[in-house]
Design an enzyme around this catalytic site. Structure first.
Site, short mmCIF file in Angstrom:
data_model
loop_
_atom_site.label_atom_id
_atom_site.label_comp_id
_atom_site.label_asym_id
_atom_site.label_seq_id
_atom_site.Cartn_x
_atom_site.Cartn_y
_atom_site.Cartn_z
N GLU A 134 50.63 43.60 49.29
CA GLU A 134 52.08 43.57 49.24
C GLU A 134 52.65 42.99 50.52
O GLU A 134 52.04 43.12 51.59
CB GLU A 134 52.63 44.97 49.00
CG GLU A 134 52.29 46.00 50.06
CD GLU A 134 50.85 46.51 50.01
OE1 GLU A 134 50.22 46.44 48.93
OE2 GLU A 134 50.35 46.96 51.06
N GLU B 239 44.96 42.22 51.28
CA GLU B 239 43.53 42.47 51.13
C GLU B 239 42.87 41.32 50.37
O GLU B 239 43.50 40.71 49.49
CB GLU B 239 43.29 43.77 50.33
CG GLU B 239 44.14 44.95 50.75
CD GLU B 239 43.65 45.62 52.02
OE1 GLU B 239 42.52 45.31 52.45
OE2 GLU B 239 44.39 46.45 52.57
N ASP C 234 32.45 39.91 54.60
CA ASP C 234 33.57 40.79 54.93
C ASP C 234 34.49 40.15 55.98
O ASP C 234 35.71 40.31 55.93
CB ASP C 234 33.07 42.13 55.45
CG ASP C 234 32.28 42.91 54.42
OD1 ASP C 234 32.56 42.74 53.21
OD2 ASP C 234 31.37 43.66 54.80
N LYS C 235 33.90 39.42 56.91
CA LYS C 235 34.70 38.81 57.96
C LYS C 235 35.51 37.61 57.45
O LYS C 235 36.59 37.31 57.98
CB LYS C 235 33.80 38.38 59.13
CG LYS C 235 33.41 39.55 60.01
CD LYS C 235 34.61 40.02 60.80
CE LYS C 235 34.63 41.52 60.96
NZ LYS C 235 35.94 42.03 61.31
N LYS D 210 24.20 38.26 61.35
CA LYS D 210 24.37 39.61 61.87
C LYS D 210 23.51 39.77 63.13
O LYS D 210 22.50 39.09 63.28
CB LYS D 210 23.96 40.66 60.83
CG LYS D 210 24.76 40.64 59.55
CD LYS D 210 24.30 41.70 58.57
CE LYS D 210 24.79 43.07 58.95
NZ LYS D 210 24.52 44.09 57.90
N ASP E 287 26.42 38.02 48.93
CA ASP E 287 26.88 39.40 49.00
C ASP E 287 28.40 39.38 48.99
O ASP E 287 29.03 38.63 49.75
CB ASP E 287 26.37 40.05 50.29
CG ASP E 287 26.60 41.55 50.34
OD1 ASP E 287 26.92 42.12 49.29
OD2 ASP E 287 26.44 42.13 51.42
N ALA E 288 29.03 40.17 48.14
CA ALA E 288 30.48 40.18 48.05
C ALA E 288 31.11 40.67 49.35
O ALA E 288 30.53 41.46 50.09
CB ALA E 288 30.93 41.07 46.88
N LYS F 16 47.21 43.89 58.08
CA LYS F 16 48.29 44.86 58.22
C LYS F 16 49.24 44.45 59.34
O LYS F 16 48.80 44.15 60.46
CB LYS F 16 47.73 46.25 58.52
CG LYS F 16 46.88 46.83 57.39
CD LYS F 16 46.30 48.17 57.75
CE LYS F 16 45.45 48.73 56.61
NZ LYS F 16 44.82 50.01 56.97
N LYS G 93 52.37 49.20 60.76
CA LYS G 93 51.32 50.08 60.25
C LYS G 93 50.49 50.57 61.43
O LYS G 93 49.78 49.81 62.08
CB LYS G 93 50.47 49.34 59.22
CG LYS G 93 51.28 49.00 57.96
CD LYS G 93 50.48 48.21 56.97
CE LYS G 93 51.26 48.05 55.66
NZ LYS G 93 52.59 47.44 55.84
N ASP H 102 47.85 52.21 61.63
CA ASP H 102 46.41 51.98 61.59
C ASP H 102 46.02 50.89 62.58
O ASP H 102 44.96 50.96 63.21
CB ASP H 102 45.98 51.52 60.19
CG ASP H 102 45.73 52.68 59.25
OD1 ASP H 102 45.56 53.81 59.73
OD2 ASP H 102 45.73 52.45 58.03
N PHE I 21 16.65 33.32 54.87
CA PHE I 21 18.07 33.61 54.75
C PHE I 21 18.81 32.30 54.51
O PHE I 21 19.52 31.80 55.37
CB PHE I 21 18.57 34.31 56.02
CG PHE I 21 19.96 34.88 55.95
CD1 PHE I 21 20.76 34.77 54.81
CD2 PHE I 21 20.49 35.54 57.05
CE1 PHE I 21 22.04 35.29 54.78
CE2 PHE I 21 21.77 36.07 57.03
CZ PHE I 21 22.54 35.94 55.89
N ARG J 126 36.05 46.17 55.81
CA ARG J 126 34.81 46.92 55.60
C ARG J 126 33.93 46.95 56.85
O ARG J 126 32.85 47.53 56.84
CB ARG J 126 34.04 46.32 54.41
CG ARG J 126 32.98 47.27 53.87
CD ARG J 126 32.58 46.96 52.45
NE ARG J 126 32.07 45.61 52.25
CZ ARG J 126 31.59 45.17 51.08
NH1 ARG J 126 31.54 45.99 50.04
NH2 ARG J 126 31.17 43.94 50.95
N LYS J 127 34.37 46.35 57.94
CA LYS J 127 33.57 46.33 59.16
C LYS J 127 34.34 46.95 60.32
O LYS J 127 34.43 46.40 61.41
CB LYS J 127 33.16 44.89 59.49
CG LYS J 127 32.07 44.36 58.56
CD LYS J 127 30.75 45.06 58.78
CE LYS J 127 29.66 44.60 57.83
NZ LYS J 127 29.85 45.13 56.46
N HIS K 35 30.26 36.09 57.89
CA HIS K 35 29.85 37.22 57.06
C HIS K 35 30.89 37.41 55.96
O HIS K 35 32.11 37.23 56.20
CB HIS K 35 29.74 38.48 57.92
CG HIS K 35 29.23 39.67 57.20
ND1 HIS K 35 30.04 40.46 56.41
CD2 HIS K 35 28.00 40.23 57.15
CE1 HIS K 35 29.34 41.45 55.90
NE2 HIS K 35 28.08 41.33 56.32
#
Length: 408
Positions: A75, A62, A36-37, A187, A259-260, A286, A290, A292, A251, A265-266, A34
């Protein structure tokens, strides 16, 4: 006295309502291919490269991907330097491993632009100079959640667990050559029927998978079907008219060409499929200073140990941090009225067993290692701990201590 009795009665009624509930709950997953992945994988592969060179490296990397282009930004801070050409090499290797050699996105032909700079000195000083015995502050402010539930052997929500497993099975068949008709992008979505608060079968299952041009959707459906049937427990498949494969009818164009993609984002796919809250911060790219990332792992670790110890059937745990401050600002435990043990006492015991400062978490779970690229697809949780320290947050080494503490 009467007030206490009324409160206990209300808790019992609420618990019975939970246990007797019948509903359908849905979770989705996305494959390693995908868009994003792909970005998550590249971000974490670069992080692994940094940590392999310098276990104290810092990173916030990123990625953005679209037709024949990937941009890597963010960074880093690392001893001995880490070149843009090295990051490009890592990215191309990751894209190749996923399986992208398409006209619109290819590991060897797509342009890769690297615009990574040094970590902000303002952020670095907050981490390095905390006025705390651990000498290290959190790399950011925020809230993080961990969750565990006893409805699967992995102590994960069933619809998410099976959504991941289906896509992993399809990916393994594609990589092995058993299903060459499939593309990397896919998906899944599992709508799980619950009775008396427990999963009993799929109300519907949806799979959308990229495929080679020239094959019919009936052929795609029959390629996909055994991978779903082999993953779902016996009797859990939905009716045939509730088993959807590529409902748009085609597909072929997939990945960043269709798709960008963006790192991070997931986050619901990465965590609990919507069955538990998410603090909002993404994980991939990260480093573990961090919170997160590291505190979300710690929260899962603690929640899982609570449930495995038998203190509760379900547990949500929240941590909160301030940038530059080492100790968490709050530790909150919610057992969803499935525990006999006081939740505040559970929270206190967990903090006595594990240091929840960023450095304490990193030491306890041994997070300063190159173990992150493998987390980028099919979930960060519910995976078995690995010999090299991967998925260390899935260990259950606090169980006996918790049982001894609470007589469970």
């Amino acid at each position: 006295m009467l007030q206490a009795v009324a409160s206990n009665a209300a808790n019992l009624a609420a618990r019975n309502a939970i246990e007797n509930a019948s509903y359908v709950f849905t979770s989705e997953s996305v494959a390693e291919g995908h868009p994003d992945k792909i970005c998550d994988r590249v971000s974490d592969a670069i992080l692994d490269g940094l940590l392999a060179q310098d276990p104290e490296a810092r990173a916030g990397v990123e990625c953005f991907a679209t037709t024949n282009l990937m941009v890597i930004g963010g960074e880093i801070r690392v001893k001995s330097g880490f070149s843009a050409s090295k990051m490009e090499e890592i990215a191309r290797h990751a894209i190749k491993d996923i399986g992208y050699e398409q006209d619109g996105f290819s590991w060897d032909r797509s342009k890769i632009q690297v615009v990574v700079h040094e970590q902000s000195a303002d952020i670095a000083q907050g981490v390095d100079n905390a006025a705390d015995e651990d000498g290290e502050g959190a790399g950011d402010q925020g809230i993080m959640f961990g969750y565990a539930v006893n409805e699967t052997p992995e102590f994960m929500p069933a619809p998410l667990l099976y959504s991941h497993a289906i896509l992993r099975s399809l990916a393994e068949a594609r990589h092995s050559g058993a299903a060459p008709e499939l593309g990397p992008d896919a998906k899944s979505q599992v709508c799980m029927q619950y009775e008396n608060g427990k999963p009993v079968g799929a109300a519907s299952i949806l799979i959308s998978t990229q495929h080679a041009d020239g094959i019919t959707q009936d052929q795609v459906r029959e390629i996909v079907r055994p991978h779903v049937e082999n993953v779902m427990p016996a009797g859990w498949m939905p009716a045939d008219d509730k088993f959807y494969v590529n409902p748009t009818g085609r597909f072929v164009i997939g990945g960043p060409d269709g798709d960008a993609g963006l790192t991070g984002r997931k986050i619901i796919v990465d965590t609990y499929g919507g069955a538990a809250p998410h603090g909002g911060g993404a994980f991939s790219g990260k480093d573990p200073t961090k919170v997160d990332r590291s505190a979300a792992y710690a929260a899962r670790y603690l929640a899982k140990n609570v449930v495995v110890a038998g203190l509760a059937r379900k547990c949500t745990l929240q941590l909160s941090y301030a940038i530059g401050i080492a100790q968490p600002l709050s530790v909150y435990v919610n057992t969803h009225r499935t525990a006999e043990v006081d939740e505040a006492q559970i929270a206190k015991a967990l903090q006595e067993m594990v240091s929840l400062t960023p450095r304490g978490i990193r030491r306890h779970l041994q997070l300063n290692r190159p173990i992150y690229a493998r987390t980028a697809a099919y979930g960060h949780f519910g995976r078995p701990p690995e010999a090299d320290g991967g998925f260390s947050w899935e260990k259950t080494d606090l169980v006996e201590k918790l049982r001894a503490k609470f007589g469970a």
